[in-house]
Design a protein around this motif. Structure first.
Motif, PDB file in Angstrom:
ATOM      1  N   ASP A 180      27.827   0.147  -7.941  1.00 37.96           N
ATOM      2  CA  ASP A 180      28.234   1.294  -8.712  1.00 37.96           C
ATOM      3  C   ASP A 180      27.242   2.133  -8.910  1.00 37.96           C
ATOM      4  O   ASP A 180      25.881   2.099  -8.498  1.00 37.96           O
ATOM      5  N   PRO A 181      27.545   3.585  -9.401  1.00 35.92           N
ATOM      6  CA  PRO A 181      26.498   4.423  -9.258  1.00 35.92           C
ATOM      7  C   PRO A 181      25.171   4.189 -10.270  1.00 35.92           C
ATOM      8  O   PRO A 181      24.304   4.765  -9.749  1.00 35.92           O
ATOM      9  N   ARG A 182      25.484   3.152 -11.085  1.00 38.98           N
ATOM     10  CA  ARG A 182      24.032   2.993 -12.232  1.00 38.98           C
ATOM     11  C   ARG A 182      23.301   2.052 -11.392  1.00 38.98           C
ATOM     12  O   ARG A 182      22.534   1.525 -12.221  1.00 38.98           O
ATOM     13  N   PHE A 183      23.626   1.433 -10.421  1.00 35.85           N
ATOM     14  CA  PHE A 183      22.912   0.450  -9.741  1.00 35.85           C
ATOM     15  C   PHE A 183      22.671  -0.655 -10.553  1.00 35.85           C
ATOM     16  O   PHE A 183      21.632  -1.492 -10.524  1.00 35.85           O
ATOM     17  N   GLU A 184      23.927  -1.103 -11.158  1.00 37.33           N
ATOM     18  CA  GLU A 184      24.011  -2.497 -11.977  1.00 37.33           C
ATOM     19  C   GLU A 184      24.173  -3.690 -10.973  1.00 37.33           C
ATOM     20  O   GLU A 184      24.017  -4.773 -11.481  1.00 37.33           O
ATOM     21  N   GLY A 185      25.109  -3.507  -9.983  1.00 43.52           N
ATOM     22  CA  GLY A 185      25.362  -4.487  -8.919  1.00 43.52           C
ATOM     23  C   GLY A 185      25.831  -3.998  -7.693  1.00 43.52           C
ATOM     24  O   GLY A 185      26.015  -2.859  -7.511  1.00 43.52           O
ATOM     25  N   ARG A 186      25.714  -4.786  -6.659  1.00 39.16           N
ATOM     26  CA  ARG A 186      26.190  -4.493  -5.393  1.00 39.16           C
ATOM     27  C   ARG A 186      26.886  -5.458  -4.657  1.00 39.16           C
ATOM     28  O   ARG A 186      26.671  -6.899  -5.023  1.00 39.16           O
ATOM     29  N   GLN A 211      25.784  -9.340  -5.900  1.00 48.72           N
ATOM     30  CA  GLN A 211      24.351  -9.418  -6.533  1.00 48.72           C
ATOM     31  C   GLN A 211      24.357  -8.606  -7.806  1.00 48.72           C
ATOM     32  O   GLN A 211      24.348  -7.493  -7.511  1.00 48.72           O
ATOM     33  N   ARG A 212      24.159  -9.143  -8.871  1.00 47.67           N
ATOM     34  CA  ARG A 212      23.759  -8.129  -9.970  1.00 47.67           C
ATOM     35  C   ARG A 212      22.417  -7.633  -9.471  1.00 47.67           C
ATOM     36  O   ARG A 212      21.478  -8.388  -9.309  1.00 47.67           O
ATOM     37  N   VAL A 213      22.078  -6.366 -10.013  1.00 53.08           N
ATOM     38  CA  VAL A 213      20.511  -5.813  -9.774  1.00 53.08           C
ATOM     39  C   VAL A 213      19.497  -6.398 -10.396  1.00 53.08           C
ATOM     40  O   VAL A 213      18.446  -6.849  -9.920  1.00 53.08           O
ATOM     41  N   THR A 214      19.981  -7.133 -11.674  1.00 50.30           N
ATOM     42  CA  THR A 214      18.979  -7.606 -12.534  1.00 50.30           C
ATOM     43  C   THR A 214      18.640  -9.184 -11.756  1.00 50.30           C
ATOM     44  O   THR A 214      17.682 -10.021 -12.193  1.00 50.30           O
ATOM     45  N   ASP A 215      19.549  -9.664 -11.010  1.00 46.26           N
ATOM     46  CA  ASP A 215      19.243 -11.056 -10.262  1.00 46.26           C
ATOM     47  C   ASP A 215      18.210 -10.849  -9.186  1.00 46.26           C
ATOM     48  O   ASP A 215      17.574 -11.905  -8.651  1.00 46.26           O
TER      49      ASP A 215
END
Length: 107
Positions: free
Chosen positions: A84-90, A102-106
């Motif tokens: 997502d453009p907000r870099f919250e997940g990939r 992966q969630r970016v917070t992971d």
């Protein structure tokens, strides 16, 4: 958003691999399964906008409803990276039909 901007963002977000991840098999009858792909996207990527990237010439900004079609088409070119453009997940979908997220917070 043009291809250059998408490429720049994706290189920043995907500077490394996902690391340890539980890979999911997406293929049913030798085709990418829409339900499985959309389920993984929903689990790891919030929002309705997706950056979908195979290479600098083949990438797109997509809505949630169009993400599967873009992913299915780009999978023929190799690994597909979705974020997502907000870099919250990939999410990564491999040409073999497996993928992980992966969630970016992971990290």
């Amino acid at each position: 958003m043009n291809n250059r901007e998408i490429t720049s963002l994706m290189h920043r977000l995907f500077y490394g691999d996902l690391g340890p991840a539980d890979y999911v098999h997406f293929m049913v009858d030798e085709k990418l399964d829409r339900i499985r792909v959309n389920s993984l996207l929903g689990r790891f990527i919030p929002g309705d906008e997706f950056l979908i990237y195979a290479n600098s010439s083949h990438c797109a900004l997509s809505s949630r409803s169009g993400a599967f079609e873009h992913s299915d088409r780009l999978m023929q070119l190799g690994r597909v990276k979705i974020a997502d453009p907000r870099f919250e997940g990939r999410v990564i979908i491999e040409p073999s039909g497996v993928g992980a997220g992966q969630r970016v917070t992971d990290r």
